[in-house]
Write a protein that holds these residues in place. Structure first.
Motif, PDB file in Angstrom:
ATOM      1  N   GLU A 132       0.857  -1.190   0.000  1.00  0.00           N
ATOM      2  CA  GLU A 132       0.000   0.000   0.000  1.00  0.00           C
ATOM      3  C   GLU A 132       0.892   1.237   0.000  1.00  0.00           C
ATOM      4  O   GLU A 132       1.875   1.299   0.748  1.00  0.00           O
ATOM      5  CB  GLU A 132      -0.915  -0.008   1.232  1.00  0.00           C
ATOM      6  CG  GLU A 132      -2.028   1.009   1.199  1.00  0.00           C
ATOM      7  CD  GLU A 132      -2.994   0.816   2.358  1.00  0.00           C
ATOM      8  OE1 GLU A 132      -4.205   0.725   2.106  1.00  0.00           O
ATOM      9  OE2 GLU A 132      -2.521   0.741   3.514  1.00  0.00           O
ATOM     10  N   ASP A 133       0.590   2.217  -0.862  1.00  0.00           N
ATOM     11  CA  ASP A 133       1.417   3.422  -0.989  1.00  0.00           C
ATOM     12  C   ASP A 133       0.569   4.670  -1.171  1.00  0.00           C
ATOM     13  O   ASP A 133      -0.502   4.615  -1.785  1.00  0.00           O
ATOM     14  CB  ASP A 133       2.352   3.313  -2.204  1.00  0.00           C
ATOM     15  CG  ASP A 133       3.602   2.516  -1.915  1.00  0.00           C
ATOM     16  OD1 ASP A 133       4.324   2.869  -0.967  1.00  0.00           O
ATOM     17  OD2 ASP A 133       3.860   1.532  -2.630  1.00  0.00           O
ATOM     18  N   SER A 134       1.060   5.780  -0.685  1.00  0.00           N
ATOM     19  CA  SER A 134       0.387   7.065  -0.859  1.00  0.00           C
ATOM     20  C   SER A 134       0.893   7.752  -2.122  1.00  0.00           C
ATOM     21  O   SER A 134       1.913   7.367  -2.691  1.00  0.00           O
ATOM     22  CB  SER A 134       0.653   7.969   0.345  1.00  0.00           C
ATOM     23  OG  SER A 134       2.050   8.220   0.466  1.00  0.00           O
ATOM     24  N   ALA A 135       0.181   8.780  -2.560  1.00  0.00           N
ATOM     25  CA  ALA A 135       0.613   9.581  -3.705  1.00  0.00           C
ATOM     26  C   ALA A 135       1.634  10.623  -3.256  1.00  0.00           C
ATOM     27  O   ALA A 135       1.558  11.152  -2.147  1.00  0.00           O
ATOM     28  CB  ALA A 135      -0.589  10.277  -4.347  1.00  0.00           C
ATOM     29  N   ALA A 136       2.584  10.923  -4.145  1.00  0.00           N
ATOM     30  CA  ALA A 136       3.614  11.925  -3.865  1.00  0.00           C
ATOM     31  C   ALA A 136       3.648  12.935  -5.007  1.00  0.00           C
ATOM     32  O   ALA A 136       3.877  12.563  -6.159  1.00  0.00           O
ATOM     33  CB  ALA A 136       4.981  11.258  -3.703  1.00  0.00           C
ATOM     34  N   GLY A 167      -1.925   6.880 -16.192  1.00  0.00           N
ATOM     35  CA  GLY A 167      -3.008   6.527 -17.103  1.00  0.00           C
ATOM     36  C   GLY A 167      -4.306   7.191 -16.706  1.00  0.00           C
ATOM     37  O   GLY A 167      -4.573   7.381 -15.510  1.00  0.00           O
ATOM     38  N   THR A 168      -5.116   7.550 -17.682  1.00  0.00           N
ATOM     39  CA  THR A 168      -6.393   8.200 -17.401  1.00  0.00           C
ATOM     40  C   THR A 168      -7.281   7.302 -16.541  1.00  0.00           C
ATOM     41  O   THR A 168      -7.507   6.142 -16.873  1.00  0.00           O
ATOM     42  CB  THR A 168      -7.123   8.527 -18.715  1.00  0.00           C
ATOM     43  OG1 THR A 168      -6.308   9.405 -19.494  1.00  0.00           O
ATOM     44  CG2 THR A 168      -8.468   9.192 -18.439  1.00  0.00           C
ATOM     45  N   GLY A 169      -7.738   7.837 -15.425  1.00  0.00           N
ATOM     46  CA  GLY A 169      -8.580   7.083 -14.514  1.00  0.00           C
ATOM     47  C   GLY A 169      -7.812   6.238 -13.524  1.00  0.00           C
ATOM     48  O   GLY A 169      -8.401   5.662 -12.608  1.00  0.00           O
ATOM     49  N   ALA A 170      -6.477   6.153 -13.700  1.00  0.00           N
ATOM     50  CA  ALA A 170      -5.653   5.406 -12.761  1.00  0.00           C
ATOM     51  C   ALA A 170      -5.528   6.191 -11.455  1.00  0.00           C
ATOM     52  O   ALA A 170      -5.835   7.377 -11.386  1.00  0.00           O
ATOM     53  CB  ALA A 170      -4.272   5.131 -13.369  1.00  0.00           C
ATOM     54  N   ILE A 171      -5.045   5.535 -10.415  1.00  0.00           N
ATOM     55  CA  ILE A 171      -5.077   6.134  -9.076  1.00  0.00           C
ATOM     56  C   ILE A 171      -4.289   7.432  -8.998  1.00  0.00           C
ATOM     57  O   ILE A 171      -4.696   8.383  -8.322  1.00  0.00           O
ATOM     58  CB  ILE A 171      -4.571   5.134  -8.008  1.00  0.00           C
ATOM     59  CG1 ILE A 171      -4.786   5.688  -6.596  1.00  0.00           C
ATOM     60  CG2 ILE A 171      -3.112   4.768  -8.250  1.00  0.00           C
ATOM     61  CD1 ILE A 171      -6.238   5.956  -6.243  1.00  0.00           C
ATOM     62  N   TRP A 172      -3.160   7.516  -9.720  1.00  0.00           N
ATOM     63  CA  TRP A 172      -2.367   8.749  -9.634  1.00  0.00           C
ATOM     64  C   TRP A 172      -3.055   9.894 -10.377  1.00  0.00           C
ATOM     65  O   TRP A 172      -2.877  11.054 -10.018  1.00  0.00           O
ATOM     66  CB  TRP A 172      -0.945   8.520 -10.148  1.00  0.00           C
ATOM     67  CG  TRP A 172      -0.233   7.397  -9.457  1.00  0.00           C
ATOM     68  CD1 TRP A 172       0.532   6.423 -10.043  1.00  0.00           C
ATOM     69  CD2 TRP A 172      -0.195   7.115  -8.043  1.00  0.00           C
ATOM     70  NE1 TRP A 172       1.018   5.564  -9.098  1.00  0.00           N
ATOM     71  CE2 TRP A 172       0.591   5.960  -7.860  1.00  0.00           C
ATOM     72  CE3 TRP A 172      -0.764   7.720  -6.920  1.00  0.00           C
ATOM     73  CZ2 TRP A 172       0.833   5.394  -6.606  1.00  0.00           C
ATOM     74  CZ3 TRP A 172      -0.536   7.146  -5.661  1.00  0.00           C
ATOM     75  CH2 TRP A 172       0.251   6.014  -5.520  1.00  0.00           C
ATOM     76  N   HIS A 173      -3.854   9.584 -11.386  1.00  0.00           N
ATOM     77  CA  HIS A 173      -4.696  10.584 -12.027  1.00  0.00           C
ATOM     78  C   HIS A 173      -5.770  11.050 -11.046  1.00  0.00           C
ATOM     79  O   HIS A 173      -6.024  12.252 -10.882  1.00  0.00           O
ATOM     80  CB  HIS A 173      -5.333   9.990 -13.285  1.00  0.00           C
ATOM     81  CG  HIS A 173      -6.220  10.946 -14.023  1.00  0.00           C
ATOM     82  ND1 HIS A 173      -7.130  10.530 -14.973  1.00  0.00           N
ATOM     83  CD2 HIS A 173      -6.352  12.299 -13.962  1.00  0.00           C
ATOM     84  CE1 HIS A 173      -7.777  11.573 -15.463  1.00  0.00           C
ATOM     85  NE2 HIS A 173      -7.324  12.659 -14.865  1.00  0.00           N
ATOM     86  N   VAL A 210       4.621  15.128 -11.413  1.00  0.00           N
ATOM     87  CA  VAL A 210       3.936  13.843 -11.470  1.00  0.00           C
ATOM     88  C   VAL A 210       3.285  13.582 -10.122  1.00  0.00           C
ATOM     89  O   VAL A 210       3.726  14.097  -9.089  1.00  0.00           O
ATOM     90  CB  VAL A 210       4.889  12.658 -11.797  1.00  0.00           C
ATOM     91  CG1 VAL A 210       5.441  12.775 -13.207  1.00  0.00           C
ATOM     92  CG2 VAL A 210       6.012  12.556 -10.769  1.00  0.00           C
ATOM     93  N   SER A 211       2.230  12.797 -10.139  1.00  0.00           N
ATOM     94  CA  SER A 211       1.654  12.261  -8.904  1.00  0.00           C
ATOM     95  C   SER A 211       1.775  10.757  -9.008  1.00  0.00           C
ATOM     96  O   SER A 211       1.022  10.109  -9.734  1.00  0.00           O
ATOM     97  CB  SER A 211       0.194  12.689  -8.736  1.00  0.00           C
ATOM     98  OG  SER A 211      -0.583  12.300  -9.853  1.00  0.00           O
ATOM     99  N   VAL A 212       2.766  10.194  -8.306  1.00  0.00           N
ATOM    100  CA  VAL A 212       3.035   8.759  -8.304  1.00  0.00           C
ATOM    101  C   VAL A 212       3.399   8.363  -6.877  1.00  0.00           C
ATOM    102  O   VAL A 212       3.326   9.185  -5.965  1.00  0.00           O
ATOM    103  CB  VAL A 212       4.179   8.387  -9.289  1.00  0.00           C
ATOM    104  CG1 VAL A 212       3.786   8.695 -10.729  1.00  0.00           C
ATOM    105  CG2 VAL A 212       5.470   9.122  -8.930  1.00  0.00           C
TER     106      VAL A 212
END
Length: 328
Positions: A132-136, A167-173, A210-212
């Motif tokens: 499990e990871d958060s966005a950065a 990717g569009t709709g992916a969690i980082w989006h 980026v948001s990853v």
């Protein structure tokens, strides 16, 4: 805090007897399959490009799982569609336990975004949650945005910030979109087939941020090429102790990803049990945990029941979040 991480008197008995016979046959077939499992090499399908966080988790898991099962375990990257291509391939793969898919939170988010027809309950059986990871929110080291406040101020002032995602709709989006909604600013979302290509474009100066996950930028951060402005987590991330959470800036937003092993829905329960036991031993081994921590990934294990509970909860959560966001 917002957290986005199946004469009539004679017929009925005969039908019932036939049904019982079918169940007994199915159970016997499942037991026989489990007794012989595995009897050949195994595969883990990864729905994103090589080198990203999902790929790294899969390879750490595969290396350790083959020691538990006594058969080789390969990793196959099938990127595209923000993860939909690989996960659909996994759902359609052989249901004998030899083909696994490392699914991500996009298994839930893509359908709610209208970008895939995947169904986590109908397409897969859970085996083990691994991570499990958060966005950065990350920028180039030479960026004019020194702090998350600088970045937010620019977005609120109308600057057209280009922020890459997996990717569009992916969690980082979704993470960037949720931030966009919270600050009432505006981002130009740029999709890529995985986090690694997004990070490479940031390094090349083609996008602003980026948001990853932290793991997907940690090496470049340590090399001085990138800078993380904030993490979307309840607490600071161990790998980035000096990086603030969004809540420290007054934005109550926590969102991220998870990754877990699944098999096609038609896989016999008895085979899933064998695989789940091996996955549990693998995921809780010192070597796997050490590799996850070395990769700066967030470690979290759950068995099939716990993994199911997580997906049930988050499916309901994203069912509310996604319709409220402008993902166009």
């Amino acid at each position: 805090m917002k957290k986005y991480l199946l004469g009539m008197g004679m017929i009925v008995p005969l039908m019932a007897l036939a049904a019982c016979g079918d169940d007994s046959s199915t159970e016997a077939n499942g037991e026989e399959a489990a007794e012989n499992f595995p009897d050949k090499s195994l595969e883990v399908i990864v729905p994103y490009a090589e080198g990203g966080g999902t790929d790294l988790v899969a390879r750490a898991f595969a290396d350790n799982l083959q020691e538990e099962l006594g058969e080789s375990v390969s990793v196959s990257n099938r990127e595209g569609g923000g993860g939909a291509v690989g996960m659909q391939a996994g759902a359609n793969s052989s249901a004998d336990g030899h083909s696994m898919t490392l699914v991500t939170v996009e298994l839930l988010t893509l359908p709610h975004s209208g970008l895939a027809e995947l169904n986590y309950e109908e397409d897969f059986k859970p085996v083990a949650l691994l991570n499990e990871d958060s966005a950065a929110i990350t920028v180039h080291a030479d960026s004019e945005y020194e702090t998350i406040e600088d970045f937010i101020d620019a977005a609120e002032s109308g600057e057209s910030l280009q922020i890459g995602n997996s990717g569009t709709g992916a969690i980082w989006h979704l993470a960037a979109s949720a931030l966009e909604q919270e600050i009432e600013g505006s981002f130009n979302h740029v999709p890529f087939d995985g986090a690694a290509p997004a990070v490479n474009n940031l390094l090349g100066g083609h996008i602003d941020a980026v948001s990853v996950s932290p793991a997907e930028v940690i090496n470049q951060v340590e090399n001085g090429d990138l800078r993380v402005l904030a993490v979307m987590a309840d607490e600071r991330v161990d790998a980035l102790p000096d990086v603030p959470t969004l809540s420290e800036t007054g934005i109550e937003l926590s969102i991220g990803t998870w990754r877990g092993i699944t098999v096609p829905a038609d896989t016999p329960d008895e085979v899933v049990d064998v695989l789940a036991d091996a996955a549990a031993a693998t995921a809780q081994s010192d070597d796997f945990i050490e590799r996850i921590e070395t990769l700066q990934l967030g470690y979290r294990y759950a068995d099939p029941a716990g993994f199911t509970e997580l997906m049930d909860d988050q499916d309901a959560l994203f069912g509310e979040l996604i319709p409220s966001l402008d993902l166009n």
